[in-house]
Design a protein around this motif. Structure first.
Motif, short mmCIF file in Angstrom:
data_model
loop_
_atom_site.label_atom_id
_atom_site.label_comp_id
_atom_site.label_asym_id
_atom_site.label_seq_id
_atom_site.Cartn_x
_atom_site.Cartn_y
_atom_site.Cartn_z
N TYR A 248 0.83 -1.21 0.00
CA TYR A 248 0.00 0.00 0.00
C TYR A 248 0.86 1.26 0.00
CZ TYR A 248 -3.61 3.34 1.37
OH TYR A 248 -4.46 4.41 1.41
N VAL A 249 1.85 1.32 0.86
CA VAL A 249 2.70 2.51 0.94
C VAL A 249 3.44 2.73 -0.37
CG1 VAL A 249 4.78 3.47 2.02
CG2 VAL A 249 2.96 2.51 3.44
N LEU A 250 4.02 1.68 -0.94
CA LEU A 250 4.77 1.84 -2.18
C LEU A 250 3.87 2.26 -3.33
CD1 LEU A 250 7.16 -1.25 -1.92
CD2 LEU A 250 7.71 1.15 -1.48
N ILE B 252 6.58 -3.28 -7.20
CA ILE B 252 6.18 -3.73 -5.87
C ILE B 252 6.40 -5.23 -5.73
CG2 ILE B 252 4.22 -3.99 -4.29
CD1 ILE B 252 3.03 -1.46 -5.54
N ALA B 253 6.02 -5.96 -6.78
CA ALA B 253 6.19 -7.41 -6.76
C ALA B 253 7.66 -7.78 -6.60
CB ALA B 253 5.63 -8.01 -8.05
N ARG B 254 8.53 -7.04 -7.28
CA ARG B 254 9.96 -7.32 -7.19
C ARG B 254 10.50 -7.04 -5.78
NH1 ARG B 254 11.15 -4.97 -11.51
NH2 ARG B 254 11.80 -2.94 -10.72
N SER C 91 4.22 -12.22 -6.83
CA SER C 91 3.78 -12.00 -8.20
C SER C 91 3.11 -10.64 -8.35
CB SER C 91 2.81 -13.09 -8.63
OG SER C 91 1.56 -12.93 -7.99
N GLU C 92 3.05 -10.14 -9.57
CA GLU C 92 2.39 -8.86 -9.82
C GLU C 92 0.91 -8.95 -9.47
OE1 GLU C 92 1.67 -5.67 -13.48
OE2 GLU C 92 3.08 -7.33 -13.72
N ALA C 93 0.30 -10.08 -9.77
CA ALA C 93 -1.12 -10.26 -9.44
C ALA C 93 -1.34 -10.18 -7.93
CB ALA C 93 -1.63 -11.60 -9.97
N ASN C 94 -0.45 -10.79 -7.17
CA ASN C 94 -0.56 -10.73 -5.72
C ASN C 94 -0.36 -9.32 -5.21
OD1 ASN C 94 -1.11 -13.41 -5.54
ND2 ASN C 94 0.84 -14.01 -4.62
N ALA C 95 0.55 -8.57 -5.83
CA ALA C 95 0.77 -7.19 -5.44
C ALA C 95 -0.50 -6.37 -5.61
CB ALA C 95 1.91 -6.58 -6.25
N ARG C 96 -1.18 -6.55 -6.72
CA ARG C 96 -2.44 -5.85 -6.95
C ARG C 96 -3.48 -6.22 -5.90
NH1 ARG C 96 -3.19 -3.46 -11.95
NH2 ARG C 96 -1.47 -3.74 -13.43
N GLN C 97 -3.57 -7.51 -5.60
CA GLN C 97 -4.55 -7.97 -4.63
C GLN C 97 -4.26 -7.43 -3.24
OE1 GLN C 97 -4.39 -12.21 -5.10
NE2 GLN C 97 -5.40 -12.18 -7.09
N LEU C 98 -2.98 -7.34 -2.90
CA LEU C 98 -2.60 -6.79 -1.60
C LEU C 98 -3.05 -5.34 -1.45
CD1 LEU C 98 0.95 -8.32 -1.16
CD2 LEU C 98 -0.96 -8.61 0.43
N VAL C 99 -2.83 -4.54 -2.49
CA VAL C 99 -3.21 -3.14 -2.43
C VAL C 99 -4.73 -3.01 -2.32
CG1 VAL C 99 -3.24 -0.95 -3.68
CG2 VAL C 99 -1.16 -2.33 -3.64
N THR C 100 -5.45 -3.80 -3.10
CA THR C 100 -6.91 -3.78 -3.03
C THR C 100 -7.40 -4.16 -1.64
OG1 THR C 100 -7.13 -4.30 -5.38
CG2 THR C 100 -9.02 -4.79 -3.97
N ARG C 101 -6.81 -5.20 -1.08
CA ARG C 101 -7.22 -5.65 0.25
C ARG C 101 -6.86 -4.63 1.31
NH1 ARG C 101 -5.28 -11.50 2.04
NH2 ARG C 101 -3.38 -10.40 2.63
N LEU D 44 10.24 -1.99 4.74
CA LEU D 44 8.93 -2.57 4.45
C LEU D 44 9.05 -4.04 4.08
CD1 LEU D 44 7.41 0.34 2.35
CD2 LEU D 44 6.71 -0.35 4.65
N ALA D 45 10.02 -4.37 3.24
CA ALA D 45 10.20 -5.76 2.83
C ALA D 45 10.66 -6.61 4.00
CB ALA D 45 11.21 -5.85 1.69
N GLY D 46 11.51 -6.05 4.86
CA GLY D 46 12.01 -6.79 6.01
C GLY D 46 10.95 -7.09 7.04
N ALA D 47 9.89 -6.27 7.07
CA ALA D 47 8.82 -6.49 8.04
C ALA D 47 7.86 -7.58 7.61
CB ALA D 47 8.04 -5.19 8.25
#
Length: 220
Positions: A137-139, A150-152, A157-167, A208-211
């Motif tokens: 979300y922050v990124l 964000i996925a990188r 995956s890019e799809a998961n990144a989208r789903q995370l932001v939506t959620r 963020l990634a480390g958390a």
């Protein structure tokens, strides 16, 4: 981008000719500009343009005299609807300070009022979102990262990144909070301020990634 992806998406909503899809693609940059000027968010502008495409494929296009004007007007109305809906959500759930605090065009370190808003906004993110949701979300919302980046950063995956932001957007409107430690809050605040001031996001990315904990596929 060619109009072909739009043609594939149109299958469920009705056939769209090559000419109609190509016309939409031609004016798409203008539509994005209209939505972005209203919303100030690239991700929301993308969503509005996609909704305009859906309206276009379902419209009686034979009755549209000026397609570009029709699409521009539709985009503007949709964008205004989004701002009105977002305002209502902010007033009800997370307060107006969240959007203001995530505005990195100003320097929050030298503005006491903005810093206070930022502290409150980041505390809200810590209280309501999981580490992976918060990172995505922050990124995306604060620094306008494309989903592929964000996925990188988060190793998913890019799809998961989208789903995370939506959620994450959905959960910010929920009432559930978790306790937030002072150290956790301060670390995120410091990294965010540094990134906003300098434009150097490596430290914030690492924090963020480390958390996050072993990212798992996100359920649709």
């Amino acid at each position: 981008m060619s109009p072909r992806p739009y043609l594939r998406q149109a299958a469920a909503g009705g056939a769209v000719s090559e000419a109609d899809a190509a016309l939409f693609q031609t004016v798409r940059p203008r539509l994005f500009g209209i939505a972005y000027r209203v919303l100030g968010s690239a991700s929301e502008a993308d969503d509005v343009v996609q909704e305009t495409w859906i309206r276009w494929q379902n419209a009686d296009r034979g009755e549209v005299r000026d397609a570009a004007a029709f699409l521009a007007t539709t985009t503007l109305r949709l964008a205004i609807n989004v701002t009105q809906s977002a305002r209502a959500r902010r007033e009800t759930h997370i307060g107006p300070q969240l959007d203001d605090a995530l505005d990195v065009t100003a320097d929050p370190a030298h503005d006491a009022e903005r810093r206070a808003a930022l502290e409150s906004a980041l505390r809200t993110l810590l209280q309501k979102l999981s580490p992976t949701e918060r990172a995505a979300y922050v990124l995306r919302e604060a620094f306008d990262y494309p989903y592929v980046r964000i996925a990188r950063v988060l190793a998913l995956s890019e799809a998961n990144a989208r789903q995370l932001v939506t959620r994450a957007r959905r959960r910010l409107g929920e009432g559930r909070d978790r306790p937030v430690g002072v150290t956790e809050h301060q670390r995120l605040l410091d990294a965010f301020v540094t990134a906003a001031r300098s434009g150097e996001l490596a430290t914030l990315e690492q924090l963020l990634a480390g958390a996050t904990v072993s990212p798992m596929p996100v359920a649709a």
